[in-house]
Enzyme design. Structure first.
Site, PDB file in Angstrom:
ATOM      1  N   PHE A  98       4.996  10.564  14.638  1.00 53.23           N
ATOM      2  CA  PHE A  98       5.936   9.901  13.731  1.00 53.23           C
ATOM      3  C   PHE A  98       6.863  10.962  13.104  1.00 53.23           C
ATOM      4  CE2 PHE A  98       7.414   7.928   9.837  1.00 53.23           C
ATOM      5  CZ  PHE A  98       7.830   6.702  10.328  1.00 53.23           C
ATOM      6  N   ASP A 135      -3.458  11.160  10.465  1.00 47.98           N
ATOM      7  CA  ASP A 135      -2.572  10.175   9.840  1.00 47.98           C
ATOM      8  C   ASP A 135      -3.135   8.801  10.208  1.00 47.98           C
ATOM      9  OD1 ASP A 135      -0.593   8.402   9.121  1.00 47.98           O
ATOM     10  OD2 ASP A 135       1.069   9.736   9.654  1.00 47.98           O
ATOM     11  N   ARG A 180       8.859  -3.991  18.855  1.00 45.62           N
ATOM     12  CA  ARG A 180       7.477  -3.765  18.419  1.00 45.62           C
ATOM     13  C   ARG A 180       6.940  -5.007  17.707  1.00 45.62           C
ATOM     14  NH1 ARG A 180       5.695   1.026  14.267  1.00 45.62           N
ATOM     15  NH2 ARG A 180       6.936  -0.271  12.886  1.00 45.62           N
ATOM     16  N   TYR A 188       1.133   0.603   2.532  1.00 44.37           N
ATOM     17  CA  TYR A 188       1.942  -0.631   2.645  1.00 44.37           C
ATOM     18  C   TYR A 188       1.872  -1.310   4.005  1.00 44.37           C
ATOM     19  CZ  TYR A 188       5.344   2.949   4.254  1.00 44.37           C
ATOM     20  OH  TYR A 188       5.958   3.997   4.877  1.00 44.37           O
ATOM     21  N   LYS A 189       1.026  -0.807   4.900  1.00 41.79           N
ATOM     22  CA  LYS A 189       0.917  -1.451   6.223  1.00 41.79           C
ATOM     23  C   LYS A 189      -0.244  -2.445   6.183  1.00 41.79           C
ATOM     24  CE  LYS A 189       2.907   2.602   8.494  1.00 41.79           C
ATOM     25  NZ  LYS A 189       4.251   2.059   8.678  1.00 41.79           N
TER      26      LYS A 189
END
Ligand SMILES: Cc1ncc(COP(=O)(O)O)c(C=O)c1O
Length: 395
Positions: free
Chosen positions: A122, A186, A354, A211-212
């Protein structure tokens, strides 16, 4: 699965179906982006309102003590610890993943060696590490995906943000010990989706998004995990007062708090933190092994249906996280057209559509219907319309 009736039968037997009612989802929307921004739980929305209205408006500064605001980073951290196989005091909630990576990699650099990251990791992970290398002079190495680091600090996503490939934490940690590599995991696309076992794998350092799958809300603070003994040894570069042992002594010398709590830095964002803390309660009764199996089946159903539309996932069979990417040269416009039909996924440049399959609020019928709408968008070619081809700042 060959029909809507088949998947509706799965929904009737789904032991996780009861979790859907905990979420406040817009009517008519099929949300396939919980892997990017989890939707609000009703409890989190109520908690934000109560915090703003009672604790902030009426309690004012007294709420740091009276409403327990000062305890929240540790309290929410302890809830996350359960989900990742850590001890309650080994996780603290603070800052963003980017900032936590800086703090953790910065703390680990003292032991020497290069800072390494895979070239398809990422971007923030790459940027932060490269920035840290510029600042400290530590060598920076961008590795080919799959290349083993030879010592130093290595940052690795447990679930890849595009392919959703799942790394073998146990095997990588075993190799890392032999080469003296310190891996920072991560966990952004893993925490809250499936059971992570940092202790079992011998993982000592991790960061992850709030927040995921943890549904903490836009910009929710992230978390840092540091194994207990390691935490006592480390000193982190943003030595802010909230990571000090006794911030309200207002002394000149910095003495770090015990353990992972030293990875806090400044004043925590309480309105965000109460939302995350409330959202985390959802996981109290959730069996994440069941969640993992459901996410797999949801995505398998979608992949099967997408195959009939000529779309193949970018990842082959094997362990997979909760999302699936399909390459399509008009992927951005197709996704916009799909969103206009009420199915929300996202787009990752240069050409990936996605789709995330969050198991706690999606039904099998949702996924079936989403595939129907994708088929409609492709058949009608409505993605050609100009409004679907204008790029927003966020994709
Ligand atoms: C794997 C991964 N790491 C880090 C981040 C960004 O974290 P933050 O915005 O909290 O710095 C994301 C965001 O999507 C991500 O997917």
């Amino acid at each position: 699965m060959t029909s809507l009736a088949d998947v509706e039968a799965l929904d009737r037997a789904d032991p996780l179906a009861r979790f859907r009612a905990a979420f406040d989802l817009p009517v008519g929307v099929i949300y396939l982006d919980g892997n990017s921004l989890g939707p609000p739980t009703r409890a989190a929305l109520a908690r934000i309102a109560a915090c703003a209205d009672g604790e902030w408006k009426d309690g004012l500064i007294r709420s740091w003590n009276d409403a327990g605001w000062i305890e929240l980073p540790r309290r929410a951290g302890a809830k996350i610890a359960r989900l990742i196989g850590a001890r309650p005091d080994e996780v603290i909630v603070a800052d963003s993943v980017s900032v936590n990576l800086f703090k953790l990699a910065g703390a680990l650099l003292g032991a020497g060696g290069a800072i390494c990251v895979e070239a398809d990791e990422f971007p923030t992970d790459q940027y932060v590490l490269e920035g840290l290398s510029r600042l400290t002079g530590a060598p920076f190495q961008r590795l080919a995906p799959g290349e083993a680091p030879a010592g130093g600090v290595f940052v690795k996503s447990l679930v890849h943000y595009k392919t959703a490939a799942v790394a073998d934490m146990l095997a990588m940690e075993a190799r890392a010990r032999k080469s003296g590599t310190r891996i920072i995991w991560d966990l952004s696309h893993a925490a809250g989706l499936f059971p992570v076992d940092v202790a079992g794998a011998g993982a000592r350092f991790a960061v992850g998004c709030g927040y995921k799958y943890l549904n903490g809300g836009p910009g929710a603070p992230s978390f840092v995990y540091v194994e207990g003994r390691e935490a006592e040894r480390l000193s982190q570069p943003i030595a802010g007062w909230m990571g000090a042992a006794r911030p309200f002594d207002f002394c000149t010398d910095y003495h770090p708090a015990a353990g992972s709590a030293r990875f806090a830095a400044g004043t925590p964002p309480i309105l965000s933190l109460v939302a995350l803390d409330a959202a985390l309660d959802l996981f109290e009764g959730a069996d994440l092994s069941l969640a993992q199996a459901k996410a797999r089946l949801l995505s398998d159903i979608f992949i099967d249906r997408a195959a009939a539309l000529g779309l193949a996932p970018t990842l082959g069979p094997g362990p997979r996280g909760g999302h699936v990417c399909f390459a399509h040269k008009e992927g951005y416009a197709v996704m916009q057209a799909l969103i206009a039909r009420g199915v929300i996924g996202d787009f990752r440049a240069p050409d990936l559509m996605r789709f995330g399959f969050s198991p706690l609020f999606l039904s099998y019928a949702d996924v079936w219907r989403a595939a129907d709408r994708l088929a409609d968008v492709l058949r009608t070619e409505e993605w050609r319309r100009p409004e679907f081809n204008r790029r927003g700042a966020v994709t």
